[in-house]
Design an enzyme around this catalytic site. Structure first.
Site, PDB file in Angstrom:
ATOM      1  N   ASP A 581       1.037  -6.155  -2.390  1.00 15.14           N
ATOM      2  CA  ASP A 581       0.200  -5.216  -3.002  1.00 15.14           C
ATOM      3  C   ASP A 581       0.303  -5.988  -4.741  1.00 15.14           C
ATOM      4  OD1 ASP A 581       0.469  -3.816  -0.699  1.00 15.14           O
ATOM      5  OD2 ASP A 581       1.423  -2.646  -1.299  1.00 15.14           O
ATOM      6  N   GLU A 815      12.898   0.219   4.303  1.00 13.14           N
ATOM      7  CA  GLU A 815      11.141  -0.691   4.162  1.00 13.14           C
ATOM      8  C   GLU A 815      12.084  -1.996   3.665  1.00 13.14           C
ATOM      9  OE1 GLU A 815       6.837  -0.165   2.070  1.00 13.14           O
ATOM     10  OE2 GLU A 815       8.808   1.565   1.873  1.00 13.14           O
TER      11      GLU A 815
END
Length: 845
Positions: A581, A815
């Protein structure tokens, strides 16, 4: 002056020739020449018109043809037969907890399945509405997840709400032609800190999805005793709701009952329908307690806004039935599903029969877990082993079966198109935040699942490849159906066919290939080789798609497509397609970029392609040749080694002199400020970019090491190991951070709404690759073998300890983890690639 006299010419006298007259032969030639030139121009014009028309129609045809390619499926035979998930072909996997987006629910692996599920709410609480159904981080549960799940026959889950715990268990029994029976058991217990036993409403439901019918059967006026139904894939069936009891052999508890029978236009509407049907008019009156009004399902009243003429939902409405039981903790109750074609069942799967079956399955699970992972023999404590079992079980319990259409677009489409309907059997990264399939996540998921159940991996990989289009493109994010689409922001729904994702499925295929000679039973090789043979035509096209669409500006270089183009708002335009990302890339995206991580992915993939092709007797020399070129360390150094940083780097149009600044908005004197645009954070570039190496030290810099492209004697390993060990750069007590603390973009926001994501936090998937690579170099002879072995020991310990500690403290696997405190952050539970901690504990690489 007078008129001109007429000249008289005698017959014998030749006429006087005029001065301007030319010889007739010359005149004819001149006329013919002019005519020929005219004809030539006419012919050329006609030819050009015809050519233009042909070109126009050809361009229209080609554009039309090319625009259809994005939604044209690959022509080779499917990897999986169309009926591979049917009850008669795969009865043991037909029913399952394939609805990872809800706290507890089951469905079949069929396109229009009857779905079952559970909602609950606490009665008489301070909050007006606390209905739980879909997994939501905003519910702020103390923890939830599967403690044991074998991916096949049973599961045990614990859900810790504020002052009570729900334990949800299921057991399946195969029989008949439609997948057999199953039973749920829900046990509710109050927490010791609760001042009084809470009263809970459990809402069990069944819903049809455009086909099938449900019929209610009542007893005692308002208690729904059972549901009978019929559907194409289930035939006749019955769902029985047993009364709540205090324990397995105890007496029935007092309970209040409600039920709802209505229609639903789609599965994503179920929660709203229940909320809109709730009413406070019902009275809870236990024999030894006060009467109180509670909230129960009543008549469903669809919302009606006269001022907003909203178009009616065009979808077919389907049966939806809810059975509500309101009862005080502690209690236990069972729900039994029985298939109409299971004629020879020995007994009902309830009570002590279910308990015995459940205990047998638990014992088999524990024995298999130790046989595969050997954590007990490695000296791990029982609490650590319980954590590892939960990590694996949550990935298995997070397997979902989705069916529907993706929304896609190519450069040849003015508007997005619907992809052909398809099915996907896949693990999901997070039940709460990402309850759908992600291409690069799935490769990591299957590294763990292939150790447990290779058949599950073959089926998941086969489903992914069966979604491939004729070009070799697989949409990287699978948002199939209205229920999945309802959880995704609009800007992420459309998938574009120039955009890739790291080809991590090659990691899963590599694992399947490496299992072939090591399996004591020949059963796995007998299944894997035919699977690879059916997969190969699509695998070949997939590899060729990467190798042709993601090429870089120089021979044997590669570039991710799909970077954000708005350089004004982003501090560093994101590269979502890389999976990393907001990791810093070239500050100004251009076609001149070379990405080192993609180069390494292609090096790895070409080697696995060569190995599989050779195994199948297919031509493999070209793959081998490309692999040799891409793994050539001299070429890698030439394309990506930055002498300034002494690390591997991307290359592109880049400047480090950029920052986010609040834009100036001019407000004329005397004008109210609120009438003018809010000042945004925009990028300010203080020095023009130039073509250079992108000197960002972090995960991308490690890829030649992570994917084991570097030779064991490469001097570059010394620099990599030094940076990995340096606390001011990548080393933390919790794992390797994603971006060096010395980098200008370390923990910097990318926009005012975009906090840092891959700019410092510790990610387990990349740390798993690092531990795996250190294990390789630590067991391979070379000058850096000892240093790699030392790093391996310390990094493995740090990762295991922190992920386990955070799970014990918070109830979740996360995460990502803070590189400064180790605390879990981001989505939770995140039992996708963070569950690779199990492989790190077992040292299975």
């Amino acid at each position: 002056m007078g008129r001109q006299r007429k000249r008289v010419v005698t017959g014998d006298a030749p006429p006087h020739s005029r001065r301007d007259e030319r010889p007739s032969a010359f005149n004819r030639k001149e006329k013919k020449k002019k005519t020929d030139i005219g004809k030539l121009f006419i012919n050329i014009s006609i030819g050009l018109c015809i050519f233009s028309l042909i070109w126009f129609f050809y361009a229209v045809y080609m554009r039309s043809s090319l625009s259809k390619r994005v939604v044209t499926l690959h022509p080779s035979p499917r990897v999986l037969d169309a009926n591979s998930t049917a009850a008669k072909v795969s009865p043991e996997r037909f029913w399952g907890s394939y609805r990872p987006q809800v706290y507890f629910g089951m469905k079949t692996r069929s396109p229009r399945s009857i779905v079952t599920g559970m909602m609950w709410m606490r009665q008489f609480s301070n909050s007006d509405m606390n209905l739980r159904h879909t997994c939501e981080q905003g519910d702020h549960l103390q923890g939830y997840g599967w403690l044991m799940h074998d991916g096949l026959t049973f599961g045990v889950q614990e859900i810790r709400d504020n002052d009570f715990t729900l334990t949800t268990e299921f057991v399946k029994r195969v029989g008949g032609d439609h997948g057999g029976d199953w039973t749920w058991r829900i046990t509710a217990k109050q927490h010791s800190s609760a001042p009084q036993p809470p009263v809970i409403s459990l809402m069990f439901y069944a819903a049809a999805d455009t086909q099938g019918s449900l019929h209610t059967h009542m007893e005692e006026r308002n208690r729904l005793a059972s549901i009978t139904g019929f559907s194409e894939e289930l035939g006749n069936f019955k769902i029985t709701f047993r009364k709540p009891v205090t324990g397995e052999q105890s007496n029935t508890k007092y309970a209040s009952y409600n039920y709802l029978q209505t229609l639903s236009p789609g599965l994503e509407k179920l929660t709203d329908i229940v909320k809109l049907s709730l009413n406070r008019r019902f009275v809870y009156s236990p024999p030894s307690g006060e009467k109180r009004h509670y909230i129960g399902v009543d008549t469903y009243k669809p919302p009606h806004h006269q001022s907003q003429q909203k178009a009616a939902d065009p979808r077919k409405e389907s049966d939806f039935v809810v059975h509500q039981v309101t009862v005080q903790t502690p209690f236990q109750m069972e729900i039994l599903f029985e298939s109409g074609s299971f004629y020879n069942r020995p007994n009902q799967l309830v009570g002590s029969v279910m308990t015995q079956e459940l205990e047998r399955r638990k014992a088999e699970f524990n024995a298999k877990f130790e046989r595969i992972f050997g954590l007990e023999s490695k000296g791990f404590s029982q609490t650590q082993i319980k954590f590892a079992k939960a990590a694996l079980s949550n990935m298995l319990g997070g397997m979902g079966y989705f069916y529907g259409e993706s929304v896609v677009q190519s450069v040849y489409n003015e508007y997005p198109l619907l992809y052909p309907e398809g099915a996907l059997f896949t693990a999901v990264p997070s039940r709460s935040f990402f309850p759908r399939g992600f291409l690069w996540d799935e490769g990591f998921h299957q590294l763990l699942l292939s150790k447990w159940d290779p058949q599950l991996t073959r089926e998941a990989v086969g489903h992914w490849f069966d979604l491939m289009n004729i070009e070799g493109w697989i949409p990287r994010e699978q948002i199939l159906g209205d229920e999945a689409r309802s959880k995704v922001p609009a800007e992420f729904i459309v998938q574009r066919n120039e955009n890739a994702n790291p080809p991590t499925l090659f990691l899963a295929l590599q694992e399947l290939v490496e299992q072939l000679p090591s399996k004591s039973s020949e059963a796995e090789s007998k299944a894997t080789l035919p699977f690879l043979r059916r997969l190969f035509p699509r695998l070949r096209t997939w590899f060729e798609w990467y190798n042709s669409t993601q090429t870089g500006p120089k021979p044997n270089s590669y570039r991710w497509r799909g970077r954000d183009k708005d350089t004004n708002l982003f501090l560093n335009p994101k590269t979502l397609t890389s999976g990393l990302d907001d990791y810093p890339r070239a500050s100004h995206p251009s076609a001149d970029e070379r990405h080192v991580d993609l180069h390494c992915w292609m090096a790895l993939s070409s080697g696995i392609m060569a190995r599989i092709a050779q195994l199948l007797g297919e031509p493999h020399q070209d793959y081998k040749l490309l692999h040799d070129v891409l793994t050539d360390n001299d070429l890698l150094n030439e394309l990506h080694w930055s002498e300034q940083l002494r690390a591997f780097s991307d290359y592109g149009n880049h400047t480090q002199n950029a920052s986010l600044q609040r834009e100036k908005v001019y407000v004329p004197p005397g004008q109210p400020r609120h009438q003018f645009p809010v000042a945004r954070l925009v990028r300010s570039v203080r020095r023009a970019p130039k073509l250079q190496y992108v000197n960002a030290l972090g995960y991308v810099s490690l890829f030649p090491f992570l994917l084991q492209i570097l030779q064991p004697d490469s001097p570059k390993l010394e620099h990599i190991f030094r940076d990995m060990r340096d606390p001011s750069k990548l080393w933390t007590p919790f794992g390797l951070r994603s971006l060096s603390k010395t980098d200008p973009l370390y923990m910097e926001r990318n926009t005012e709404h975009d906090p840092p994501y891959w700019r410092g936090p510790v990610w387990i998937n990349i740390n798993y690759l690092a531990v795996r690579a250190l294990y390789h170099y630590g067991n391979t002879e070379g000058p850096y073998q000892e240093k790699a072995a030392d790093l391996y020991k310390d990094l493995r310990t740090n990762i295991m300890n922190n992920v386990y500690t955070q799970y014990a403290e918070t109830g979740y696997i996360w995460e990502q983890y803070s590189d400064s405190t180790g605390r879990g952050q981001g989505s939770h539970p995140f039992t996708g690639w963070s569950s690779l901690t199990v492989l790190i504990m077992a040292e299975h690489y």
